[in-house]
Scaffold this motif. Structure first.
Motif: not given
Ligand code: SF4
Length: 467
Positions: A129-143
């Motif tokens: 169950x994801x919480x908005x407050x816990x997200x970080x921006x994706x790493x530039x090299x995500x796939x």
């Protein structure tokens, strides 16, 4: 008359053998190891959830009830939690659902195991169950497709990357949806940020896959995953299992399912599904071939008396179970947590097989750990349990390098969080790169990634230096 599960629960609470096991414990104090208690809770824990306060053990123990009552939306979360869902938490969930590539689906079993009074920090909540407050921006090299599975498609349903092993994906639906799913690009239906072509099991479309396997005598090992084999119908389990066993060169098949961890009731109450699995397993044994289940527990908190009963059932039917965990920050990345999880898995006859460094897929930056952390965990786990129960900690090298022992990197710049990998028996001279989560790096490392100017060129230069 009580249901088999009602009897099972009673057995759990009253059977002297089970009670005896429930109080036994192991102390590794002299080695500084954490205490492990083989205490598999047998209480009616779901009754703490206001919406299920009156649900009987027989109802809760019925897999069909679990499926019917699975929680798939914020409004359902509110309905079952009632006053336990505070306004700030509801808003945080709403914000999380707007950012996640995975839809919400939780069985009542796993939903009830969350400590809702401390939901923000709860390790089970974090997985589903994801919480908005816990997200970080994706790493530039995500796939999107971190393992380059689409690049190794042999048929629409088959990935062939390793010489003797293939991955068959007959379905991309699951009984729960995990925030850390490596196949978030296709599993579980579209979300606000990700549109995908999820598919259900289409029996009529598998023949080209079976034919490919008949034609490729080098393939000995087939993993049936997805999605989740728990959602294959009994006749589909039989069709896939028996067709594969009929191919002489195929020696081992594994059904991959998270089911035992999130809905053990199916093992106890879906007689047709179990009979199909048992038939395939028994036929495999008669032909000296291996048929087993690969499952996916992340923490000891997912193991209860229902798990104990389900595993007893699988053991009685002669079905081997192994476990593959993903290393998830704030869930199981501490040695003590993983140690206890492994000990309890082994107790249940589940072999702790793999621990994966989290793949570089989107929406997971807050869940990933560094390679250094995984190396340290691997080092500490070795020697704490028999070798065959010591999990291999691996990094599935992004881009299709396959699973690599976590300490087998070619080079590792800890400041920038860049590790280099090779896979000579799978991809020749090719190099692969894993990138640690940026927020876990030193200040200098974080500065490197924050500066977008010429980032690609700087990375290219680094890679060529590494070569
Ligand atoms: S059960 Fe497996 S395939 Fe399904 S969402 Fe979870 S990790 Fe992905």
């Amino acid at each position: 008359m009580s249901s088999p599960v009602e009897k099972g629960m009673l057995k759990c609470e009253e059977d002297p053998q089970v009670s005896k096991r429930a109080v036994s414990s192991v102390s590794g104090k002299e080695l500084g190891l954490p205490e492990v208690s083989y205490d598999f809770r047998g209480d009616r824990f779901w009754r703490k959830i206001p919406g299920w306060g009156e649900v009987t053990a027989a109802e809760f123990g019925d897999y069909a009830w679990q499926q019917r009552n699975s929680v798939t939306s914020l409004s359902q979360v509110g309905k079952v939690l009632g006053p336990l869902l505070t306004d700030p938490l509801a808003k945080d969930i709403e914000a999380g659902l707007e950012r996640t590539p995975m839809n919400l689906r939780m069985t009542p079993y796993i939903f009830s195991l969350i400590d809702w009074e401390n939901a923000v920090d709860d390790p089970i909540r974090k997985q589903f169950l994801p919480l908005g407050s816990q997200f970080l921006d994706d790493h530039p090299c995500y796939m999107d497709d971190s393992l380059d599975e689409d690049g190794h498609k042999a048929t629409p349903y088959l990935i062939h990357r390793y010489p003797d092993k293939v991955l068959f994906l007959p379905i991309t639906l699951c009984p729960v949806y995990c925030s850390y799913c490596t196949r978030s690009r296709v599993v579980g239906g579209s979300t606000a940020v990700k549109s995908k072509s999820t598919y259900g099991a289409k029996t009529g479309e598998w023949e080209s896959t079976f034919q490919y396997l008949r034609d490729h005598s080098e393939v000995e090992d087939v993993v049936i995953s997805g999605g989740d084999a728990f959602l294959l119908r009994p006749e589909q389990i039989k069709e896939i299992g028996m067709t594969l066993l009929d191919i002489p060169h195929i020696r081992r098949i594994r059904f991959a399912t998270k089911g035992i961890a999130i809905m053990p009731m199916k093992i106890l109450t879906d007689e047709k599904w179990m009979a199909a699995l048992e038939l395939v397993s028994q036929t495999g044994r008669e032909r000296m071939k291996e048929v087993c289940i690969h499952t996916h527990f992340s923490t000891e908190g997912e193991m209860t008396s229902w798990t104990l009963l389900a595993m007893q059932e699988l053991v009685n039917r002669g079905i081997t179970v192994r476990n593959q965990s993903v290393l998830i920050r704030g869930v199981n990345n501490e040695f003590e947590v993983m140690y206890r999880t492994i000990k309890k898995l082994a107790y249940l006859n589940i072999q702790p097989y793999y621990i994966y460094v989290h793949d570089m897929v989107p929406g997971c930056e807050h869940l990933r750990t560094t390679v250094a952390e995984a190396c340290e965990l691997s080092k500490r786990l070795q020697g704490t349990i028999a070798g065959f129960n010591t999990p291999r900690v691996v990094c599935d090298a992004p881009g299709g390098g396959g699973k690599r022992e976590v300490s087998s990197f070619e080079s590792y710049d800890r400041e920038l969080g860049i590790s280099t990998w090779s896979a000579p028996s799978v991809r020749g001279d090719q190099k692969f790169y894993y990138y640690d989560p940026i927020d876990q790096l030193t200040e200098a490392g974080q500065k490197f990634w924050a500066d977008q100017n010429g980032l690609e060129e700087r990375l290219a230069a680094m890679k060529s230096e590494t070569r």
